[in-house]
Design a protein around this motif. Structure first.
Motif, PDB file in Angstrom:
ATOM      1  N   ALA A 100       0.948  -1.099   0.249  1.00  0.00           N
ATOM      2  CA  ALA A 100       0.163   0.041  -0.192  1.00  0.00           C
ATOM      3  C   ALA A 100       0.761   1.239  -0.129  1.00  0.00           C
ATOM      4  CB  ALA A 100      -1.001  -0.028   1.243  1.00  0.00           C
ATOM      5  N   ALA A 114      -3.756   0.487  -2.411  1.00  0.00           N
ATOM      6  CA  ALA A 114      -3.293  -0.834  -2.086  1.00  0.00           C
ATOM      7  C   ALA A 114      -3.728  -1.829  -3.102  1.00  0.00           C
ATOM      8  CB  ALA A 114      -4.081  -1.272  -0.832  1.00  0.00           C
ATOM      9  N   ALA A 116      -4.289  -6.227  -3.708  1.00  0.00           N
ATOM     10  CA  ALA A 116      -4.272  -7.582  -3.176  1.00  0.00           C
ATOM     11  C   ALA A 116      -4.402  -8.539  -4.293  1.00  0.00           C
ATOM     12  CB  ALA A 116      -5.510  -8.008  -2.352  1.00  0.00           C
ATOM     13  N   ILE A 132      -6.491  -6.856   3.805  1.00  0.00           N
ATOM     14  CA  ILE A 132      -7.139  -5.619   3.449  1.00  0.00           C
ATOM     15  C   ILE A 132      -7.900  -4.976   4.811  1.00  0.00           C
ATOM     16  CG2 ILE A 132      -8.937  -4.179   2.076  1.00  0.00           C
ATOM     17  CD1 ILE A 132      -6.181  -4.627   0.725  1.00  0.00           C
ATOM     18  N   LEU A 150      -8.468   0.195  -4.320  1.00  0.00           N
ATOM     19  CA  LEU A 150      -7.947  -0.974  -4.178  1.00  0.00           C
ATOM     20  C   LEU A 150      -7.847  -1.692  -5.729  1.00  0.00           C
ATOM     21  CD1 LEU A 150     -10.159  -2.442  -1.218  1.00  0.00           C
ATOM     22  CD2 LEU A 150      -7.752  -1.321  -1.010  1.00  0.00           C
ATOM     23  N   PHE A 167     -15.780  -4.872   0.519  1.00  0.00           N
ATOM     24  CA  PHE A 167     -15.306  -3.522   0.909  1.00  0.00           C
ATOM     25  C   PHE A 167     -16.168  -2.242   0.534  1.00  0.00           C
ATOM     26  CE2 PHE A 167     -11.817  -6.469   0.942  1.00  0.00           C
ATOM     27  CZ  PHE A 167     -11.229  -6.417   2.210  1.00  0.00           C
TER      28      PHE A 167
END
Length: 271
Positions: A100, A114, A116, A132, A150, A167
């Protein structure tokens, strides 16, 4: 805040499309922030430090990587010192770099980016959802940062969609990378998070996901290893999304596709 997020840069044509278009798009779309996935920028595999520097020089704020993060070995010492270059947050502890980046704009506003990496049909990884969740205990949208972006680098659209809903309402945008094919499901989710399953690639679409057709076809038809895959180098389509957020809440007001050049039908938001 006005944000441009571009999908995987694929080889020379993808790099050149980004380098050529980003400065003009920053002006025409009145952009505050630009994020780019560049894990395939170096001949389709990895990213060179010189390429990262060129992207930063034309107005890219943060670069994300993915499963090809370490294909260019010289990126390893570079990422240790360049906070604007982000690799998957769910790599094992001790992996170089960070998952991140908290970027500070000239006017003081903050953007957290960030990445993932998914686990379906990918290499074994730590849980992207848990990684996260832990990150968001330290960063609150609209309180400690004005936007949170993200990048979910994953193969399966189901995993990407689950990630977006997990999220929703806590981040500004969840956008998928890795499959190199732009999806048409861009939307603002019920909680206010902008979402797209895949941004597509910035590369030549007269190809097999960016690679020259003949070697790729041989692998499918003959089921035998052949020559190394190499990027198609025809005119590239720049692919990504434009996201506009509310500075007070950090949530998305809109998300629209961005496509310029090459073979795909153009799309550009109105400002």
């Amino acid at each position: 805040m006005r944000i441009l997020i571009l999908g995987d840069l694929l080889g020379r044509s993808g790099r050149e499309a980004a380098l050529n278009h980003i400065p003009a798009l920053r002006k025409s779309l009145k952009l505050d922030f630009v994020a780019v996935n560049a894990e395939n920028a170096s001949h389709g595999f990895g990213l060179g430090p010189d390429m990262a520097e060129a992207l930063f020089a034309v107005g890219t704020d943060v670069i994300t990587l993915g499963n090809h993060a370490w294909d260019r070995r010289e990126i390893i010492p570079y990422i240790a010192n360049e906070k604007r270059l982000v690799r998957p947050i769910n790599f094992p502890p001790g992996t170089p770099g960070a998952g991140a980046c908290l970027a500070v704009l000239p006017d003081g506003r903050k953007v957290l980016v960030a990445q993932a990496m998914g686990r379906l049909f990918m290499d074994p990884m730590d849980c992207p959802f848990r990684a996260i969740e832990e990150l968001l205990t330290r960063h609150r949208l609209g309180i400690t940062t004005q936007a949170i972006l993200l990048d979910i680098h994953a193969e399966a659209s189901s995993e990407k969609m689950a990630f977006g809903h997990a999220f929703d309402g806590r981040v500004s945008a969840v956008t998928g990378t890795h499959t190199h094919v732009p999806t048409a499901d861009h939307q603002v989710l019920p909680g206010g998070t902008a979402y797209a399953s895949d941004l597509g690639m910035c590369g030549d679409y007269d190809s097999v996901i960016g690679m020259t057709k003949a070697p790729a076809l041989n692998r499918f038809i003959r089921k035998m290893p052949g020559e190394r895959l190499s990027p198609a180098e025809g005119p590239a389509t720049l692919c990504g999304v434009f996201v506009e957020t509310d500075d007070a809440t950090g949530l998305a007001r809109r998300i629209e596709p961005v496509r310029l050049g090459g073979r795909l039908i153009p799309a550009l938001p109105e400002i």
